[in-house]
Enzyme design. Structure first.
Site, PDB file in Angstrom:
ATOM      1  N   MET A 181       9.301 -15.346  24.383  1.00 13.02           N
ATOM      2  CA  MET A 181       8.314 -14.441  23.802  1.00 13.02           C
ATOM      3  C   MET A 181       8.809 -13.991  22.433  1.00 13.02           C
ATOM      4  O   MET A 181       9.904 -13.461  22.323  1.00 13.02           O
ATOM      5  CB  MET A 181       8.121 -13.232  24.737  1.00 13.02           C
ATOM      6  CG  MET A 181       6.995 -12.300  24.362  1.00 13.02           C
ATOM      7  SD  MET A 181       6.598 -11.130  25.696  1.00 13.02           S
ATOM      8  CE  MET A 181       8.185 -10.322  25.944  1.00 13.02           C
ATOM      9  N   HIS A 182       7.996 -14.247  21.418  1.00 18.41           N
ATOM     10  CA  HIS A 182       8.445 -13.901  20.066  1.00 18.41           C
ATOM     11  C   HIS A 182       7.328 -13.456  19.135  1.00 18.41           C
ATOM     12  O   HIS A 182       7.596 -12.921  18.065  1.00 18.41           O
ATOM     13  CB  HIS A 182       9.138 -15.106  19.425  1.00 18.41           C
ATOM     14  CG  HIS A 182       8.189 -16.206  19.042  1.00 18.41           C
ATOM     15  ND1 HIS A 182       7.661 -17.083  19.969  1.00 18.41           N
ATOM     16  CD2 HIS A 182       7.657 -16.564  17.845  1.00 18.41           C
ATOM     17  CE1 HIS A 182       6.869 -17.934  19.356  1.00 18.41           C
ATOM     18  NE2 HIS A 182       6.834 -17.644  18.076  1.00 18.41           N
ATOM     19  N   ARG A 183       6.063 -13.666  19.500  1.00 21.04           N
ATOM     20  CA  ARG A 183       4.970 -13.392  18.567  1.00 21.04           C
ATOM     21  C   ARG A 183       4.816 -11.890  18.344  1.00 21.04           C
ATOM     22  O   ARG A 183       4.934 -11.093  19.278  1.00 21.04           O
ATOM     23  CB  ARG A 183       3.667 -14.002  19.082  1.00 21.04           C
ATOM     24  CG  ARG A 183       3.687 -15.515  19.088  1.00 21.04           C
ATOM     25  CD  ARG A 183       2.358 -16.118  19.479  1.00 21.04           C
ATOM     26  NE  ARG A 183       2.462 -17.567  19.530  1.00 21.04           N
ATOM     27  CZ  ARG A 183       2.287 -18.392  18.501  1.00 21.04           C
ATOM     28  NH1 ARG A 183       1.972 -17.877  17.315  1.00 21.04           N
ATOM     29  NH2 ARG A 183       2.413 -19.690  18.638  1.00 21.04           N
ATOM     30  N   ASP A 203       4.745 -17.569  24.838  1.00 22.35           N
ATOM     31  CA  ASP A 203       3.731 -17.543  23.784  1.00 22.35           C
ATOM     32  C   ASP A 203       3.962 -18.676  22.785  1.00 22.35           C
ATOM     33  O   ASP A 203       3.479 -18.646  21.670  1.00 22.35           O
ATOM     34  CB  ASP A 203       3.679 -16.172  23.091  1.00 22.35           C
ATOM     35  CG  ASP A 203       5.017 -15.713  22.516  1.00 22.35           C
ATOM     36  OD1 ASP A 203       5.946 -16.534  22.411  1.00 22.35           O
ATOM     37  OD2 ASP A 203       5.126 -14.527  22.158  1.00 22.35           O
TER      38      ASP A 203
END
Length: 384
Positions: free
Chosen positions: A224-226, A304
């Site tokens: 998860m990075h967005r 994501d």
């Protein structure tokens, strides 16, 4: 004979898995057709400045060292695009290539396609035609502009072909080649399969010496990075609570954590909660082969990442996509894939997670996801 000269551009980690098979395909062409050689120049804009997430990928995927590194580094979108255009223009004026090949949807893709077209150099876009329909995503802007400018649009799936036709792109500019990311997966599947999942955990723990769960049963894999998921506490905290209080009580959660996500957890005072959950296994960013190996065995993927959606489709890993839209709809269940969109609403994530636990793996291959897309890319280029 004067060889055709191609400059290909990479800027960030998602590009590396796409350029590796393209470089290999050019090498294969030159070996088979010494009378019709391709001179290839690899330019790295240096958009990724994290050593773990950049140089390690070049080594592990056997990508040759870039011929030119622009060393752009970090910055705002405008800073990255502007600095890349200034630096790349100098390269083009010196090298005068026949084609500039860009891949994916990172800022380097946009910057280098615009710069090439202003100098009347032909542009080829690998992974053309992907659309999320979400103009608030910087990547969507990069995709739209790059495709509008490109002379050759090489698409990964038939849905992308239709997107381009609806936008008025002529059929003669579209080349349906398949998904070049799957070339990399197939070329590295055996190497990844030989890795020990438990060793991957031990060697990449954020806290060396921490207890590692045995991966001989079910486990969840998370990336998860967005900004839409990690930049607001009111979104990130409920997701973290769901992971620690619900998923981790059922199975280990393996989380190679992106630097941006780690920073935001610390900023919001959530880092200690993440670190204190014994079944939430926090790792440094890991290499391509390590992630592929963990994906091969995971009970469920929560991500994501667009690239991981594609890998889950071929591997059959049930995938909860932590987004409200995707530019890769071919990976969704309704199109035969393994992924379902859950956004960042915990109730929806929970419901789909419980459904996913009842599912068996069901690997799927969209048309031309056969590991030979890069060869078709080179063939399409040389026909123009």
């Amino acid at each position: 004979m004067i060889p055709i000269k191609i400059i290909s551009v990479v800027g960030a980690r998602p590009n590396f898995m796409k350029i590796a098979p393209f470089v290999k395909a050019i090498e294969g062409h030159n070996a088979l057709h010494p009378d019709k050689p391709v001179r290839h120049i690899l330019v790295h804009t240096g958009q990724h400045y994290d050593m773990r997430m950049s140089e390690g990928f070049f080594r592990s995927l056997s990508i040759p060292d870039p011929d030119i590194n622009l060393e752009i580094g970090s910055g705002t979108h405008a800073e990255q695009v502007g600095q890349t255009m200034i630096a790349f223009e100098k390269v083009l004026l010196q090298e005068r290539p026949d084609w500039v090949v860009v891949v994916g949807d990172v800022n380097a893709t946009l910057a280098c396609s615009v710069t090439a077209k202003k100098l009347c150099i032909k542009v080829c876009h690998i992974e053309a035609g992907l659309r999320s329909g979400d103009i608030t995503m910087p990547e969507e802007i990069n995709r739209l502009v790059t495709d509008r400018l490109s002379d050759l649009l090489l698409t990964p799936d038939r849905l992308s072909n239709e997107n381009l036709r609806r936008e008025g792109v002529l059929d003669e500019k579209i080349g349906f080649v398949g998904n070049i990311m799957i070339d990399t997966l197939e070329a590295n599947r055996e190497k990844a399969a030989n890795l020990d999942p438990s060793a991957i955990l031990r060697e990449n723990l954020l806290m060396p010496g921490a207890d590692c769960p045995a991966l001989n049963g079910s486990y969840a894999l998370l990336t998860m990075h967005r900004p839409s998921n990690v930049d607001q506490k009111e979104i990130l905290e409920p997701i973290l609570n769901f992971l620690t209080d619900e998923v981790a009580v059922r199975m280990p959660v393996i989380w190679p954590i992106h630097p941006r996500t780690r920073k935001m957890l610390q900023t919001f005072g959530l880092w200690s909660k993440a670190m204190s959950c014994s079944n939430l296994v926090l790792l440094h960013p890991i290499g391509y082969h390590e992630m592929l190996r963990l994906n091969m065995q995971a009970t469920v993927m929560l991500t994501d990442s667009g690239g991981l959606q594609e890998e889950c489709c071929v591997l059959g890993t049930p995938c909860l996509t932590l987004r409200w839209n995707t530019e890769r709809p071919v990976t969704l269940k309704e199109h035969g894939g393994a992924s379902v969109l859950v956004g960042n609403n915990v109730e929806r994530i929970r419901n789909e997670f419980l459904i996913t636990l009842e599912l068996d793996r069901s690997p799927q291959r969209p048309d031309l996801w056969d590991g030979k897309a890069a060869v078709r890319c080179v063939e399409e280029l040389l026909r123009k």
